[in-house]
Design a protein around this motif. Sequence first.
Motif, PDB file in Angstrom:
ATOM      1  N   PRO A 172       0.788  -1.431  -0.186  1.00  0.00           N
ATOM      2  CA  PRO A 172      -0.121   0.015   0.076  1.00  0.00           C
ATOM      3  C   PRO A 172       0.511   0.969  -0.217  1.00  0.00           C
ATOM      4  CG  PRO A 172       0.563  -1.074   2.335  1.00  0.00           C
ATOM      5  CD  PRO A 172       0.483  -2.307   0.968  1.00  0.00           C
ATOM      6  N   GLN A 173       2.272   1.661   0.884  1.00  0.00           N
ATOM      7  CA  GLN A 173       3.351   2.197   0.402  1.00  0.00           C
ATOM      8  C   GLN A 173       3.403   2.734  -0.781  1.00  0.00           C
ATOM      9  OE1 GLN A 173       3.475  -0.067   2.564  1.00  0.00           O
ATOM     10  NE2 GLN A 173       3.011   0.755   4.356  1.00  0.00           N
ATOM     11  N   ARG A 174       3.080   1.813  -1.695  1.00  0.00           N
ATOM     12  CA  ARG A 174       2.982   2.149  -3.298  1.00  0.00           C
ATOM     13  C   ARG A 174       1.866   2.462  -4.258  1.00  0.00           C
ATOM     14  NH1 ARG A 174       9.052   2.347  -4.741  1.00  0.00           N
ATOM     15  NH2 ARG A 174       9.728   0.431  -4.120  1.00  0.00           N
ATOM     16  N   GLY A 175       1.224   2.971  -2.716  1.00  0.00           N
ATOM     17  CA  GLY A 175      -0.292   3.773  -3.854  1.00  0.00           C
ATOM     18  C   GLY A 175      -1.376   2.656  -4.208  1.00  0.00           C
ATOM     19  N   VAL A 176      -1.397   1.652  -3.738  1.00  0.00           N
ATOM     20  CA  VAL A 176      -1.503   0.054  -4.480  1.00  0.00           C
ATOM     21  C   VAL A 176      -3.231   0.606  -3.048  1.00  0.00           C
ATOM     22  CG1 VAL A 176      -1.995  -2.276  -4.556  1.00  0.00           C
ATOM     23  CG2 VAL A 176      -0.255  -0.511  -5.319  1.00  0.00           C
ATOM     24  N   SER A 177      -4.285   0.204  -4.003  1.00  0.00           N
ATOM     25  CA  SER A 177      -5.613   0.083  -3.098  1.00  0.00           C
ATOM     26  C   SER A 177      -5.851  -2.068  -3.229  1.00  0.00           C
ATOM     27  CB  SER A 177      -6.619   0.742  -3.368  1.00  0.00           C
ATOM     28  OG  SER A 177      -6.573   1.813  -3.175  1.00  0.00           O
ATOM     29  N   TRP A 178      -6.001  -2.491  -1.344  1.00  0.00           N
ATOM     30  CA  TRP A 178      -6.458  -3.680  -1.475  1.00  0.00           C
ATOM     31  C   TRP A 178      -7.501  -3.819  -1.601  1.00  0.00           C
ATOM     32  CZ3 TRP A 178      -3.998  -7.792  -3.274  1.00  0.00           C
ATOM     33  CH2 TRP A 178      -2.337  -7.730  -3.778  1.00  0.00           C
ATOM     34  N   LYS A 179      -8.411  -5.212  -1.789  1.00  0.00           N
ATOM     35  CA  LYS A 179     -10.089  -5.150  -1.061  1.00  0.00           C
ATOM     36  C   LYS A 179      -9.524  -7.004  -0.966  1.00  0.00           C
ATOM     37  CE  LYS A 179     -13.327  -4.954  -4.830  1.00  0.00           C
ATOM     38  NZ  LYS A 179     -14.261  -4.410  -5.187  1.00  0.00           N
ATOM     39  N   ALA A 180     -10.044  -7.780   0.117  1.00  0.00           N
ATOM     40  CA  ALA A 180     -10.877  -8.692   0.271  1.00  0.00           C
ATOM     41  C   ALA A 180     -11.741  -9.099  -0.201  1.00  0.00           C
ATOM     42  CB  ALA A 180     -10.276  -9.846   1.401  1.00  0.00           C
ATOM     43  N   ILE A 181     -12.068  -9.986  -1.120  1.00  0.00           N
ATOM     44  CA  ILE A 181     -13.593 -10.579  -2.156  1.00  0.00           C
ATOM     45  C   ILE A 181     -14.164 -11.807  -1.354  1.00  0.00           C
ATOM     46  CG2 ILE A 181     -14.468 -12.004  -4.139  1.00  0.00           C
ATOM     47  CD1 ILE A 181     -13.175  -8.512  -4.462  1.00  0.00           C
ATOM     48  N   ASP A 182     -12.946 -12.852  -0.968  1.00  0.00           N
ATOM     49  CA  ASP A 182     -13.174 -13.663   0.323  1.00  0.00           C
ATOM     50  C   ASP A 182     -11.586 -14.066   0.879  1.00  0.00           C
ATOM     51  OD1 ASP A 182     -11.916 -15.782  -1.699  1.00  0.00           O
ATOM     52  OD2 ASP A 182     -13.968 -15.792  -2.985  1.00  0.00           O
ATOM     53  N   GLU A 183     -11.715 -15.159   1.063  1.00  0.00           N
ATOM     54  CA  GLU A 183     -11.305 -15.588   1.853  1.00  0.00           C
ATOM     55  C   GLU A 183      -9.612 -16.018   0.624  1.00  0.00           C
ATOM     56  OE1 GLU A 183      -9.714 -15.695   5.174  1.00  0.00           O
ATOM     57  OE2 GLU A 183     -11.846 -14.247   5.517  1.00  0.00           O
ATOM     58  N   LYS A 184      -9.819 -16.477   0.386  1.00  0.00           N
ATOM     59  CA  LYS A 184      -8.729 -17.078  -1.138  1.00  0.00           C
ATOM     60  C   LYS A 184      -9.105 -15.678  -2.855  1.00  0.00           C
ATOM     61  CE  LYS A 184      -8.841 -21.250   0.777  1.00  0.00           C
ATOM     62  NZ  LYS A 184      -8.725 -22.797   0.410  1.00  0.00           N
ATOM     63  N   THR A 185      -8.981 -14.969  -1.870  1.00  0.00           N
ATOM     64  CA  THR A 185      -9.440 -14.344  -3.247  1.00  0.00           C
ATOM     65  C   THR A 185      -9.390 -12.270  -3.345  1.00  0.00           C
ATOM     66  OG1 THR A 185     -11.483 -15.642  -4.340  1.00  0.00           O
ATOM     67  CG2 THR A 185     -10.694 -13.454  -5.281  1.00  0.00           C
ATOM     68  N   ILE A 186      -8.245 -12.069  -3.118  1.00  0.00           N
ATOM     69  CA  ILE A 186      -7.812 -10.569  -3.335  1.00  0.00           C
ATOM     70  C   ILE A 186      -7.156  -9.685  -4.288  1.00  0.00           C
ATOM     71  CG2 ILE A 186      -7.050 -11.408  -1.101  1.00  0.00           C
ATOM     72  CD1 ILE A 186      -3.904 -11.512  -1.943  1.00  0.00           C
ATOM     73  N   GLN A 187      -7.975  -8.506  -4.387  1.00  0.00           N
ATOM     74  CA  GLN A 187      -7.798  -8.131  -5.309  1.00  0.00           C
ATOM     75  C   GLN A 187      -7.031  -6.539  -5.460  1.00  0.00           C
ATOM     76  OE1 GLN A 187     -11.808  -5.995  -7.238  1.00  0.00           O
ATOM     77  NE2 GLN A 187     -11.340  -7.825  -8.697  1.00  0.00           N
ATOM     78  N   ALA A 188      -5.870  -6.319  -5.908  1.00  0.00           N
ATOM     79  CA  ALA A 188      -5.484  -5.066  -6.032  1.00  0.00           C
ATOM     80  C   ALA A 188      -6.064  -4.256  -6.928  1.00  0.00           C
ATOM     81  CB  ALA A 188      -4.386  -5.002  -6.304  1.00  0.00           C
ATOM     82  N   SER A 189      -5.778  -3.012  -6.721  1.00  0.00           N
ATOM     83  CA  SER A 189      -6.300  -1.739  -7.973  1.00  0.00           C
ATOM     84  C   SER A 189      -5.341  -0.598  -7.724  1.00  0.00           C
ATOM     85  CB  SER A 189      -7.544  -0.771  -7.322  1.00  0.00           C
ATOM     86  OG  SER A 189      -8.568  -1.793  -7.570  1.00  0.00           O
ATOM     87  N   LEU A 190      -4.690  -0.208  -9.329  1.00  0.00           N
ATOM     88  CA  LEU A 190      -3.233  -0.009  -8.592  1.00  0.00           C
ATOM     89  C   LEU A 190      -3.424   1.754 -10.362  1.00  0.00           C
ATOM     90  CD1 LEU A 190      -0.345  -1.726 -10.258  1.00  0.00           C
ATOM     91  CD2 LEU A 190      -2.114  -2.371  -9.260  1.00  0.00           C
ATOM     92  N   LYS A 191      -2.803   2.391 -10.748  1.00  0.00           N
ATOM     93  CA  LYS A 191      -2.935   3.061 -11.832  1.00  0.00           C
ATOM     94  C   LYS A 191      -1.828   3.000 -12.284  1.00  0.00           C
ATOM     95  CE  LYS A 191      -6.590   6.428 -11.643  1.00  0.00           C
ATOM     96  NZ  LYS A 191      -6.789   7.548 -11.959  1.00  0.00           N
ATOM     97  N   VAL A 192      -1.417   2.870 -13.234  1.00  0.00           N
ATOM     98  CA  VAL A 192       0.433   3.287 -13.964  1.00  0.00           C
ATOM     99  C   VAL A 192      -0.200   3.886 -14.824  1.00  0.00           C
ATOM    100  CG1 VAL A 192       2.365   1.504 -15.601  1.00  0.00           C
ATOM    101  CG2 VAL A 192       0.440   0.708 -13.670  1.00  0.00           C
ATOM    102  N   ASP A 193       0.862   5.708 -14.660  1.00  0.00           N
ATOM    103  CA  ASP A 193       1.002   6.226 -16.100  1.00  0.00           C
ATOM    104  C   ASP A 193      -0.128   6.786 -16.051  1.00  0.00           C
ATOM    105  OD1 ASP A 193       3.245   6.875 -16.256  1.00  0.00           O
ATOM    106  OD2 ASP A 193       3.595   5.089 -17.839  1.00  0.00           O
ATOM    107  N   ASP A 194      -1.602   6.930 -15.081  1.00  0.00           N
ATOM    108  CA  ASP A 194      -3.196   7.134 -15.548  1.00  0.00           C
ATOM    109  C   ASP A 194      -4.002   5.716 -16.055  1.00  0.00           C
ATOM    110  OD1 ASP A 194      -1.953   9.718 -14.340  1.00  0.00           O
ATOM    111  OD2 ASP A 194      -1.711  10.358 -16.550  1.00  0.00           O
TER     112      ASP A 194
END
Length: 275
Positions: A172-194
């Motif tokens: 997250p210190q790199r600007g990545v947002s995280w959420k858990a869909i369930d106990e074995k599925t996770i999702q990262a949201s980020l931007k690369v040059d917009d």
Amino acid sequence: MIAKIFFSIGALLAIVFIALVFIRVMNEQEVDRIWRSLESSPTSDRFTEDMIAELPAPVQRYFLYSIAPGTPLASSVSLKMSGSFRMAQDKPWIPMQATEILSTKGFVWKARIGSGLFQMIGSDRYTNKSGQMQFSLWGLVPLVNAHSPDITRSSIGRFAGEFFWLPSALLPQRGVSWKAIDEKTIQASLKVDDEPVTLTLFIDANGRLLKLSLPRWGDQTEDGSYTYIPFGGEYQEEKTFRGFTIPSQMRAGWWLGTDRYSEFFRATIEQAEFR
């Protein structure tokens, strides 16, 4: 007269050969320059559990499995890999040898694909907001020199989609947002040059990465038009390199998770150097 004609043809072929060699050398020097620009200096910052304390429990498991506490937070990784590649679903698998640098600023993949009379040598890269793919037969006869807004957008997908080899880039210190869909599925949201990118990671109960998918811009469609396509890979083995546990054996392709799945890339990581 005939001798003069053959001499002229030979001289012309020699000039063409020298020109192709010159172009190859210039291209290799440019790729090497870009490679060096992506290398990073070792950092004194180290991974701690406090860095992920606010994240959902499944995401914490992924990071704690992938990065040992106390590991220096690398900004780049240099990889050596071998494997196989195919041009299309109905084409044969051919051998591949490659090296890659993946950093928080971009990537360069230098590869030899094929063998014998059919060997492609070149690179795929994303740096300075631009993607480009260059391959030549034996490194001399140009086959592919692709660079366009579509290639750049597709390269962004590959770039972010390979951060599983550089887990510190997903903190997250790199600007990545995280959420858990369930106990074995996770999702990262980020931007690369917009350009927004969403990575879906499938992990086991311990946090080990099993599969990763993302919508990637590509033209693997019936009419060859570009659109976002389910893309990703599955990971069969892993290795630990200086505190980072990363997939070491993988398969990847377009239309992942659908009946149109087209696997085209298989790789085994032989070396990994984090900096």
